[in-house]
Design a protein around this motif. Structure first.
Motif, PDB file in Angstrom:
ATOM      1  N   ALA A   3      -1.101   4.813   7.910  1.00 14.70           N
ATOM      2  CA  ALA A   3      -1.849   5.807   7.136  1.00 14.70           C
ATOM      3  C   ALA A   3      -2.124   5.291   5.725  1.00 14.70           C
ATOM      4  CB  ALA A   3      -1.060   7.117   7.079  1.00 14.70           C
ATOM      5  N   ALA A   4      -1.119   4.658   5.128  1.00 14.64           N
ATOM      6  CA  ALA A   4      -1.287   4.123   3.774  1.00 14.64           C
ATOM      7  C   ALA A   4      -2.330   3.020   3.750  1.00 14.64           C
ATOM      8  CB  ALA A   4       0.051   3.600   3.251  1.00 14.64           C
ATOM      9  N   ASP A   5      -2.409   2.261   4.839  1.00 16.25           N
ATOM     10  CA  ASP A   5      -3.379   1.163   4.914  1.00 16.25           C
ATOM     11  C   ASP A   5      -4.820   1.689   4.861  1.00 16.25           C
ATOM     12  OD1 ASP A   5      -3.804  -1.540   4.976  1.00 16.25           O
ATOM     13  OD2 ASP A   5      -3.856  -1.689   7.153  1.00 16.25           O
ATOM     14  N   ILE A   6      -4.997   2.963   5.229  1.00 12.76           N
ATOM     15  CA  ILE A   6      -6.332   3.594   5.174  1.00 12.76           C
ATOM     16  C   ILE A   6      -6.499   4.395   3.888  1.00 12.76           C
ATOM     17  CG2 ILE A   6      -7.855   5.266   6.285  1.00 12.76           C
ATOM     18  CD1 ILE A   6      -6.448   4.545   8.952  1.00 12.76           C
ATOM     19  N   VAL A   7      -5.521   5.256   3.601  1.00 13.41           N
ATOM     20  CA  VAL A   7      -5.633   6.198   2.485  1.00 13.41           C
ATOM     21  C   VAL A   7      -5.656   5.495   1.138  1.00 13.41           C
ATOM     22  CG1 VAL A   7      -4.475   8.079   1.253  1.00 13.41           C
ATOM     23  CG2 VAL A   7      -4.617   8.120   3.747  1.00 13.41           C
ATOM     24  N   VAL A   8      -4.729   4.546   0.929  1.00 19.50           N
ATOM     25  CA  VAL A   8      -4.579   3.946  -0.404  1.00 19.50           C
ATOM     26  C   VAL A   8      -5.812   3.152  -0.839  1.00 19.50           C
ATOM     27  CG1 VAL A   8      -3.221   2.322  -1.788  1.00 19.50           C
ATOM     28  CG2 VAL A   8      -2.069   3.984  -0.323  1.00 19.50           C
ATOM     29  N   PRO A   9      -6.361   2.256   0.008  1.00 11.82           N
ATOM     30  CA  PRO A   9      -7.591   1.569  -0.428  1.00 11.82           C
ATOM     31  C   PRO A   9      -8.741   2.532  -0.721  1.00 11.82           C
ATOM     32  CG  PRO A   9      -6.619   0.423   1.433  1.00 11.82           C
ATOM     33  CD  PRO A   9      -5.894   1.729   1.300  1.00 11.82           C
ATOM     34  N   VAL A  10      -8.881   3.579   0.106  1.00 11.62           N
ATOM     35  CA  VAL A  10      -9.953   4.545  -0.107  1.00 11.62           C
ATOM     36  C   VAL A  10      -9.786   5.245  -1.448  1.00 11.62           C
ATOM     37  CG1 VAL A  10     -10.940   6.743   0.683  1.00 11.62           C
ATOM     38  CG2 VAL A  10     -10.461   4.912   2.327  1.00 11.62           C
ATOM     39  N   MET A  11      -8.555   5.718  -1.728  1.00  9.30           N
ATOM     40  CA  MET A  11      -8.343   6.469  -2.970  1.00  9.30           C
ATOM     41  C   MET A  11      -8.466   5.558  -4.189  1.00  9.30           C
ATOM     42  SD  MET A  11      -4.249   7.263  -3.307  1.00  9.30           S
ATOM     43  CE  MET A  11      -3.128   6.021  -3.976  1.00  9.30           C
ATOM     44  N   SER A  46       1.578  10.122  -1.986  1.00  7.28           N
ATOM     45  CA  SER A  46       2.893  10.262  -2.614  1.00  7.28           C
ATOM     46  C   SER A  46       3.856  11.030  -1.720  1.00  7.28           C
ATOM     47  CB  SER A  46       2.760  10.984  -3.967  1.00  7.28           C
ATOM     48  OG  SER A  46       2.076  10.177  -4.898  1.00  7.28           O
ATOM     49  N   ILE A  47       3.358  12.025  -1.002  1.00  5.45           N
ATOM     50  CA  ILE A  47       4.213  12.781  -0.080  1.00  5.45           C
ATOM     51  C   ILE A  47       4.772  11.862   1.004  1.00  5.45           C
ATOM     52  CG2 ILE A  47       4.161  14.538   1.750  1.00  5.45           C
ATOM     53  CD1 ILE A  47       2.215  16.129  -0.068  1.00  5.45           C
ATOM     54  N   MET A  48       3.922  11.014   1.571  1.00  4.92           N
ATOM     55  CA  MET A  48       4.388  10.066   2.591  1.00  4.92           C
ATOM     56  C   MET A  48       5.474   9.153   2.026  1.00  4.92           C
ATOM     57  SD  MET A  48       0.935   8.912   4.650  1.00  4.92           S
ATOM     58  CE  MET A  48       0.169   8.105   3.245  1.00  4.92           C
ATOM     59  N   TYR A  49       5.213   8.644   0.847  1.00 10.77           N
ATOM     60  CA  TYR A  49       6.159   7.744   0.174  1.00 10.77           C
ATOM     61  C   TYR A  49       7.470   8.463  -0.127  1.00 10.77           C
ATOM     62  CZ  TYR A  49       7.813   5.150  -4.028  1.00 10.77           C
ATOM     63  OH  TYR A  49       8.536   4.474  -4.975  1.00 10.77           O
ATOM     64  N   ASN A  50       7.376   9.668  -0.692  1.00  7.33           N
ATOM     65  CA  ASN A  50       8.577  10.423  -1.048  1.00  7.33           C
ATOM     66  C   ASN A  50       9.403  10.757   0.182  1.00  7.33           C
ATOM     67  OD1 ASN A  50       7.775  10.404  -3.725  1.00  7.33           O
ATOM     68  ND2 ASN A  50       6.834  12.426  -3.633  1.00  7.33           N
ATOM     69  N   PHE A  77       0.819  -1.208   0.000  1.00  5.73           N
ATOM     70  CA  PHE A  77       0.000   0.000   0.000  1.00  5.73           C
ATOM     71  C   PHE A  77       0.857   1.263   0.000  1.00  5.73           C
ATOM     72  CE2 PHE A  77      -3.878  -2.259   2.055  1.00  5.73           C
ATOM     73  CZ  PHE A  77      -4.252  -2.725   0.800  1.00  5.73           C
ATOM     74  N   VAL A  78       1.983   1.237   0.734  1.00  3.24           N
ATOM     75  CA  VAL A  78       2.868   2.400   0.721  1.00  3.24           C
ATOM     76  C   VAL A  78       3.441   2.612  -0.675  1.00  3.24           C
ATOM     77  CG1 VAL A  78       5.011   3.398   1.611  1.00  3.24           C
ATOM     78  CG2 VAL A  78       3.458   2.224   3.175  1.00  3.24           C
ATOM     79  N   SER A  79       3.870   1.534  -1.326  1.00  5.65           N
ATOM     80  CA  SER A  79       4.465   1.660  -2.664  1.00  5.65           C
ATOM     81  C   SER A  79       3.416   2.049  -3.701  1.00  5.65           C
ATOM     82  CB  SER A  79       5.163   0.362  -3.074  1.00  5.65           C
ATOM     83  OG  SER A  79       4.255  -0.717  -3.176  1.00  5.65           O
ATOM     84  N   VAL A  80       2.200   1.491  -3.584  1.00  6.33           N
ATOM     85  CA  VAL A  80       1.120   1.895  -4.493  1.00  6.33           C
ATOM     86  C   VAL A  80       0.804   3.373  -4.290  1.00  6.33           C
ATOM     87  CG1 VAL A  80      -1.346   1.640  -5.004  1.00  6.33           C
ATOM     88  CG2 VAL A  80       0.084  -0.378  -4.773  1.00  6.33           C
ATOM     89  N   GLY A  81       0.777   3.791  -3.025  1.00  7.91           N
ATOM     90  CA  GLY A  81       0.524   5.197  -2.722  1.00  7.91           C
ATOM     91  C   GLY A  81       1.556   6.114  -3.342  1.00  7.91           C
ATOM     92  N   GLY A  82       2.794   5.623  -3.463  1.00  6.04           N
ATOM     93  CA  GLY A  82       3.851   6.413  -4.083  1.00  6.04           C
ATOM     94  C   GLY A  82       3.788   6.394  -5.591  1.00  6.04           C
ATOM     95  N   SER A 128      13.231   3.499  -6.841  1.00  3.64           N
ATOM     96  CA  SER A 128      12.575   4.185  -5.726  1.00  3.64           C
ATOM     97  C   SER A 128      11.806   3.208  -4.837  1.00  3.64           C
ATOM     98  CB  SER A 128      11.635   5.267  -6.263  1.00  3.64           C
ATOM     99  OG  SER A 128      10.798   4.745  -7.284  1.00  3.64           O
ATOM    100  N   ALA A 129      10.878   2.448  -5.411  1.00  2.00           N
ATOM    101  CA  ALA A 129      10.031   1.534  -4.631  1.00  2.00           C
ATOM    102  C   ALA A 129      10.810   0.479  -3.834  1.00  2.00           C
ATOM    103  CB  ALA A 129       9.016   0.855  -5.543  1.00  2.00           C
ATOM    104  N   PRO A 130      11.981   0.009  -4.284  1.00  2.00           N
ATOM    105  CA  PRO A 130      12.702  -1.003  -3.476  1.00  2.00           C
ATOM    106  C   PRO A 130      13.016  -0.545  -2.056  1.00  2.00           C
ATOM    107  CG  PRO A 130      13.628  -0.919  -5.674  1.00  2.00           C
ATOM    108  CD  PRO A 130      12.639   0.210  -5.585  1.00  2.00           C
ATOM    109  N   ASN A 131      13.116   0.763  -1.842  1.00  3.14           N
ATOM    110  CA  ASN A 131      13.373   1.271  -0.489  1.00  3.14           C
ATOM    111  C   ASN A 131      12.226   0.915   0.453  1.00  3.14           C
ATOM    112  OD1 ASN A 131      15.886   3.237  -0.708  1.00  3.14           O
ATOM    113  ND2 ASN A 131      14.660   3.507  -2.557  1.00  3.14           N
ATOM    114  N   VAL A 132      11.015   0.953  -0.060  1.00  3.58           N
ATOM    115  CA  VAL A 132       9.838   0.571   0.724  1.00  3.58           C
ATOM    116  C   VAL A 132       9.723  -0.944   0.794  1.00  3.58           C
ATOM    117  CG1 VAL A 132       7.320   0.662   0.817  1.00  3.58           C
ATOM    118  CG2 VAL A 132       8.622   2.707   0.205  1.00  3.58           C
ATOM    119  N   ALA A 133      10.008  -1.617  -0.316  1.00  3.02           N
ATOM    120  CA  ALA A 133       9.904  -3.080  -0.358  1.00  3.02           C
ATOM    121  C   ALA A 133      10.768  -3.738   0.709  1.00  3.02           C
ATOM    122  CB  ALA A 133      10.307  -3.592  -1.746  1.00  3.02           C
ATOM    123  N   ALA A 134      11.921  -3.134   0.997  1.00  2.00           N
ATOM    124  CA  ALA A 134      12.858  -3.731   1.957  1.00  2.00           C
ATOM    125  C   ALA A 134      12.361  -3.674   3.389  1.00  2.00           C
ATOM    126  CB  ALA A 134      14.215  -3.031   1.858  1.00  2.00           C
TER     127      ALA A 134
END
Length: 478
Positions: free
Chosen positions: A208-216, A363-367, A68-73, A278-284
């Motif tokens: 936050a991503a667990d709430i925001v991303v599914p909603v959006m 995206s701001i959270m992810y960035n 969800f964090v990576s999708v949000g980004g 970029s996304a691998p930073n979250v994946a790890a």
């Protein structure tokens, strides 16, 4: 500033101008073939992450949270404005090439996320950190530290600074245009929300991503499905038009098939970020049993971003009457907004403003986290981290209140270009290692193990962190 503009434009021309996109495409095709079309073979397994893992450590970042964090980004302005730009400049055929690059990019995303997981490290707090910078150090050796530092600096400059200013600017512009809310108030609210999230670290970002991303995602999909149902009779014709334009059978804009390919590939890569590092930073950050598990999850993230979300925007535009092929006129987010209004009425512009806010905030959270991870690689000083957090709040605020601050964005693309080049060089050199890990995953599946487990002891030549793989001491689930 003039001298800096010349430097940044030169870097941009040397990367995005002619070399980087073909490099990304060719390397993605090579990864796909050499891995045996791994993104296709594991496609069914991608959907398992949505259910979550009941046996996962609740104190760790789950695979679903990382998704969800990576999708949000990945999902941001490119999915709303970028698709519109691609269609305007490249015609409906650009959508087909966005789909094509997404299928190839799914493999690149799988490879880079697998490597990030493989070389991740356990922090003193019990969390995990990883990403291309650490993959370079632990995969290629200390002699390449300079390359990892270049990567980390470019990651902070492009995503945490440039793109966060852009996201703040996008939200404030949409709020001003549709709701007449002054940029100052939008900037204050956005900066305060950003501060609340980023000072909570990766765990609060994940929650936050667990709430925001599914909603959006669900909200935007619901609007797109409504529009598709309203225009269901026209849908087959639009799909035929996309394919015909993609191969030059029906030219919609100047440049024909060439423009469709160029715009589709460029906008697709900008949207899903596959291979850019970029996304691998979250994946790890995720707790998983095997590195490939998170690789599959991040491949799914590319699928969601481009095949699903970008397609929604494309159908919203192409099923309406606002877009006229080859005609000069509205572009970007305005085209998407007016197309939506054309379908369902004026209230849709407010709906889209809310969608833009959620897309941009995720995206701001992810960035921010990308910057945090890069900074943590270069220094372990906690004061530096707090300075970054305050700076991000300031950057989001300035981006929102200064509509003409385009100079902030001018260095983002060049920095991301360097970032992508460094990441792709590392991926090329480490691909044989990634293939070994993928083959280990496949071998366990072939042996009847439904949930493969990575055992660092089987790979003594690799510089891994055994503490990051607690399941290696347990019996695999048969």
């Amino acid at each position: 500033m003039g001298f800096l503009d010349v430097i940044f434009n030169a870097i941009n021309d040397l990367t995005w101008g002619w070399a980087l996109i073909p490099f990304l495409v060719v390397l993605g095709v090579f990864f796909t073939i050499a891995s045996g079309f791994v993104q296709i073979r594991f496609f069914k397994r991608m959907f398992r992450v949505l259910k979550g893992d009941p046996d996962a450590d609740p104190n760790k970042i789950s695979a679903r949270a990382a998704l969800f964090v990576s999708v949000g980004g990945r999902v941001g302005g490119g999915n709303i404005a970028g698709v519109a730009v691609a269609i305007t400049a490249g015609g409906p055929g650009a959508v087909f090439w966005m789909w094509a690059i997404a299928l190839v990019g799914m493999c690149s995303a799988l490879i880079e996320a697998t490597l990030a997981q493989l070389y991740k490290r356990t922090t003193p707090e019990g969390d995990y950190r990883g990403g291309p910078a650490r993959s370079i150090i632990h995969g290629l050796g200390a002699n390449y530290r300079w390359l990892a530092v270049v990567y980390a600096v470019c990651l902070i400059a492009s995503f945490s600074i440039g793109f966060n200013a852009f996201q703040g600017n996008t939200v404030a512009g949409a709020a001003l245009d549709s709701l007449a809310i002054p940029r100052l108030w939008t900037g204050i609210v956005l900066a305060l929300l950003t501060g609340f999230i980023v000072f909570g670290g990766i765990h609060r970002i994940a929650k936050a991503a667990d709430i925001v991303v599914p909603v959006m995602a669900i909200g935007y999909l619901a609007m797109a499905l409504l529009i598709i149902l309203i225009n269901i009779v026209s849908l087959p014709g639009v799909i035929i038009d996309i394919v015909a334009n993609a191969f030059g059978f029906r030219e919609a804009v100047a440049g024909g098939m060439g423009a469709a390919i160029a715009q589709g590939l460029r906008r697709g890569l900008f949207s899903n970020e596959a291979g850019l590092g970029s996304a691998p930073n979250v994946a790890a950050t995720a707790y998983v049993r095997h590195p490939v598990s998170q690789g599959i999850t991040q491949s799914f993230s590319v699928f969601i971003d481009t095949i699903i979300i970008c397609s929604c925007t494309a159908f919203i535009i192409l099923l309406g009457d606002v877009y006229q092929p080859g005609a000069e006129g509205i572009d970007g987010v305005a085209l998407t907004q007016q197309s939506m209004v054309d379908h369902v009425g004026a209230w849709a512009q407010y709906y889209l403003t809310a969608a833009i806010f959620l897309f941009s905030f995720s995206s701001i959270m992810y960035n921010y986290y990308l910057g945090e991870n890069a900074l943590a690689f270069m220094t372990d000083n906690p004061m530096a981290l707090n300075v970054l957090r305050v700076a991000i709040m300031g950057i989001v605020f300035l981006g929102a209140v200064a509509p003409g601050a385009t100079f902030v964005f001018s260095f983002s693309d060049p920095m991301m270009g360097i970032l992508a080049v460094v990441n792709l060089l590392a991926l090329m050199m480490l691909f044989p290692v990634a293939l070994r890990i993928i083959n280990d995953y496949r071998a366990q599946l072939s042996a009847g193990i439904k949930r493969p487990v990575f055992d660092p002891a089987k790979f003594p030549d690799l510089d891994t962190d055994p503490t990051a793989w607690p399941d290696a001491m347990k019996k695999p689930a048969e």
